[in-house]
Write an enzyme that holds these catalytic residues in place. Sequence first.
Site, mmCIF file in Angstrom:
data_model
loop_
_atom_site.group_PDB
_atom_site.id
_atom_site.type_symbol
_atom_site.label_atom_id
_atom_site.label_comp_id
_atom_site.label_asym_id
_atom_site.label_seq_id
_atom_site.Cartn_x
_atom_site.Cartn_y
_atom_site.Cartn_z
ATOM 1 N N ASP A 62 6.124 15.067 -40.836
ATOM 2 C CA ASP A 62 4.883 15.556 -40.222
ATOM 3 C C ASP A 62 5.268 16.277 -38.929
ATOM 4 O O ASP A 62 6.406 16.190 -38.471
ATOM 5 C CB ASP A 62 3.961 14.365 -39.896
ATOM 6 C CG ASP A 62 2.667 14.799 -39.208
ATOM 7 O OD1 ASP A 62 2.063 15.783 -39.650
ATOM 8 O OD2 ASP A 62 2.282 14.155 -38.216
ATOM 9 N N SER A 63 4.299 16.961 -38.340
ATOM 10 C CA SER A 63 4.540 17.615 -37.046
ATOM 11 C C SER A 63 4.760 16.587 -35.936
ATOM 12 O O SER A 63 5.356 16.898 -34.922
ATOM 13 C CB SER A 63 3.360 18.502 -36.683
ATOM 14 O OG SER A 63 2.175 17.739 -36.624
ATOM 15 N N TYR B 51 1.333 21.771 -35.406
ATOM 16 C CA TYR B 51 1.501 22.800 -36.437
ATOM 17 C C TYR B 51 0.195 23.554 -36.699
ATOM 18 O O TYR B 51 0.218 24.691 -37.155
ATOM 19 C CB TYR B 51 1.952 22.151 -37.750
ATOM 20 C CG TYR B 51 3.428 21.838 -37.860
ATOM 21 C CD1 TYR B 51 4.289 21.955 -36.773
ATOM 22 C CD2 TYR B 51 3.974 21.431 -39.078
ATOM 23 C CE1 TYR B 51 5.639 21.661 -36.891
ATOM 24 C CE2 TYR B 51 5.328 21.146 -39.204
ATOM 25 C CZ TYR B 51 6.155 21.257 -38.118
ATOM 26 O OH TYR B 51 7.490 20.979 -38.254
ATOM 27 N N GLY B 52 -0.930 22.897 -36.424
ATOM 28 C CA GLY B 52 -2.220 23.383 -36.906
ATOM 29 C C GLY B 52 -2.645 24.749 -36.415
ATOM 30 O O GLY B 52 -3.470 25.412 -37.037
ATOM 31 N N CYS C 42 1.669 16.193 -43.788
ATOM 32 C CA CYS C 42 0.984 17.028 -42.799
ATOM 33 C C CYS C 42 0.182 18.032 -43.611
ATOM 34 O O CYS C 42 0.725 18.706 -44.485
ATOM 35 C CB CYS C 42 2.024 17.738 -41.938
ATOM 36 S SG CYS C 42 1.356 19.067 -40.916
ATOM 37 N N ASN C 43 -1.115 18.085 -43.334
ATOM 38 C CA ASN C 43 -1.957 18.984 -44.119
ATOM 39 C C ASN C 43 -1.574 20.440 -43.922
ATOM 40 O O ASN C 43 -1.556 21.221 -44.873
ATOM 41 C CB ASN C 43 -3.428 18.790 -43.725
ATOM 42 C CG ASN C 43 -4.044 17.561 -44.355
ATOM 43 O OD1 ASN C 43 -4.620 17.638 -45.425
ATOM 44 N ND2 ASN C 43 -3.902 16.418 -43.714
ATOM 45 N N THR C 44 -1.259 20.822 -42.673
ATOM 46 C CA THR C 44 -0.946 22.225 -42.415
ATOM 47 C C THR C 44 0.327 22.632 -43.147
ATOM 48 O O THR C 44 0.389 23.689 -43.781
ATOM 49 C CB THR C 44 -0.796 22.472 -40.898
ATOM 50 O OG1 THR C 44 -1.921 21.907 -40.220
ATOM 51 C CG2 THR C 44 -0.724 23.947 -40.601
ATOM 52 N N GLU D 222 -4.604 12.088 -29.633
ATOM 53 C CA GLU D 222 -3.339 11.823 -28.936
ATOM 54 C C GLU D 222 -3.562 11.332 -27.506
ATOM 55 O O GLU D 222 -2.712 10.646 -26.939
ATOM 56 C CB GLU D 222 -2.455 13.076 -28.970
ATOM 57 C CG GLU D 222 -2.146 13.438 -30.415
ATOM 58 C CD GLU D 222 -0.844 14.169 -30.640
ATOM 59 O OE1 GLU D 222 -0.262 14.647 -29.648
ATOM 60 O OE2 GLU D 222 -0.425 14.268 -31.800
ATOM 61 N N CYS E 113 -6.661 16.216 -42.018
ATOM 62 C CA CYS E 113 -5.579 16.228 -41.039
ATOM 63 C C CYS E 113 -5.179 14.774 -40.852
ATOM 64 O O CYS E 113 -6.058 13.907 -40.764
ATOM 65 C CB CYS E 113 -6.052 16.846 -39.722
ATOM 66 S SG CYS E 113 -4.879 16.604 -38.356
ATOM 67 N N THR E 114 -3.897 14.528 -40.789
ATOM 68 C CA THR E 114 -3.442 13.127 -40.783
ATOM 69 C C THR E 114 -3.828 12.368 -39.518
ATOM 70 O O THR E 114 -3.727 11.147 -39.478
ATOM 71 C CB THR E 114 -1.909 13.050 -40.984
ATOM 72 O OG1 THR E 114 -1.293 13.920 -40.054
ATOM 73 C CG2 THR E 114 -1.542 13.441 -42.395
ATOM 74 N N HIS E 115 -4.268 13.076 -38.480
ATOM 75 C CA HIS E 115 -4.759 12.381 -37.290
ATOM 76 C C HIS E 115 -6.153 11.790 -37.507
ATOM 77 O O HIS E 115 -6.547 10.852 -36.821
ATOM 78 C CB HIS E 115 -4.881 13.346 -36.105
ATOM 79 C CG HIS E 115 -3.605 13.636 -35.390
ATOM 80 N ND1 HIS E 115 -2.648 14.462 -35.904
ATOM 81 C CD2 HIS E 115 -3.130 13.223 -34.180
ATOM 82 C CE1 HIS E 115 -1.641 14.549 -35.040
ATOM 83 N NE2 HIS E 115 -1.905 13.813 -33.994
#
Lengths: 278, 278
Positions: free
Chosen positions: B17-18, B49-50, B80-82, B159, B191-193
């Site tokens: 992931d980013s 990355y987004g 990571c979705n992006t 974050e 998005c993984t967040h």
Amino acid sequence: MAQNIKQLQHAPIGVFDSGVGGLTVAREIMRQMPNEKIVYFGDTARLPYGSKSKDTITRYSRQIVRFLETQDVKAIVVACNTASAYALDSLEKEIQMPIIGVVKPGAKVAAEVTQNGKIGVIGTEGTIGSQIYTEYIHNINPDARVIGKACPLFCPLVEEGLWQDPVTDEIASRYLTELIDIGIDTLILGCTHYPLIRSTVGRIMGDKVTLVNPAYETAIELKRLLAEHDLLNPQAPALGDNKYKFYVSDGADKFKTFANSIIKYGILSAKTINIEEY
Amino acid sequence: MAQNIKQLQHAPIGVFDSGVGGLTVAREIMRQMPNEKIVYFGDTARLPYGSKSKDTITRYSRQIVRFLETQDVKAIVVACNTASAYALDSLEKEIQMPIIGVVKPGAKVAAEVTQNGKIGVIGTEGTIGSQIYTEYIHNINPDARVIGKACPLFCPLVEEGLWQDPVTDEIASRYLTELIDIGIDTLILGCTHYPLIRSTVGRIMGDKVTLVNPAYETAIELKRLLAEHDLLNPQAPALGDNKYKFYVSDGADKFKTFANSIIKYGILSAKTINIEEY
């Protein structure tokens, strides 16, 4: 040698930042030194810098300096507080040309204008954690009390365009309460994005607090430095000469749109390069 | 060959992931496949990355896959979705081992659970701009209406730790109003967040909207894929064997702190590598 100096006078100034924030510094250089050419680099593929480590930011800054050297710049401005805080000391030792950051000029003015000796600094985690503003201010005014406050959400809010917004007000109030309670009379906008939310910060801090914009002070210091080295361009570039060049490591079109909202000179083009190759 | 397969079964799964977001995917793999070892890489030196371009994200993802190959992984999860949106198609053609992203499993479930055919997707600018969820959903259900909404402030808010906060509520309300007005009955947390602010998003969307967490669906799909290739680890690693390894490109200590707030297995250490060298 005289010939060399003459040629160098016509060379551009290299200005770099993690992204668009350094344009507030470039804008001041354009205003204060209209004869000067600028090569700007924004590291948009690796931004933001503010949450990353000293080692990483120093490595990135070195790559950018190597790129700017290929552009035959006569001087370099580290137009990013985090890179100034982490990398300037190393870079100064490694290159021959004049190089300045945004931290020292901002610290100098703050140390001079404070009346009560209480100075606030807002910036990224990196800039605040480095304590570099405190160090520079204490060199001038050892008795000053310097209170740093990291404001990690300010950059995303600025980049999202929420320059005037209740959410930005709320976040700014939270970040600034501590500085208000301590009774600072001077506040350094220690990140190049922050001049864009200056009115919000100013309203919350109130009239009695002087806001210091290092971008402005840096342009003054740059002019002094170029004059000292006899490097000021004595005449404006010829018409048709590409006075301002913009490079980024990613997303040139997006950069151009944002840049045109900050700089009124009309950014005609921005070019993408792979900075990892430098 | 049988021997090779047996050895491979004991090899770790590579997850990248980013930054920290992909840990929500790693966590699901840990829950659903307790026998599996994991090598996790978070590209913390170059996140997020987004907001970056397809070319840049594809180049970054290739470097990470090369790093994971040096770790002898048996399969790779693009957590990571992006990166899934931009780079998975290229990566699939370039490597031999099984590789999956988080987009297709999430899209599949959303297409199956929607009753009224109106599906919302929230994600980064990159993920939403790529329209990849729409594409996958239309492969299954061509009549579905898919409405994407980029939510660039969600990651910084997560974050910053504002998982439950009036500011996050306010920003979420703004982002989600359009999706509520359209009357979606299914929302993909693209998005993984976002699973970390699931309760905020769920409260705003209301009980009648099903939230799809691609992290969960991806772990199920991974298990199926490993079984298909006879790659599931038949037994848990020996005690004392380092089951989960974490690598980042910057700030290992900071990563470890954040990671431990997401994963309850206790991340003993994270190691920094220079990903630009791969």
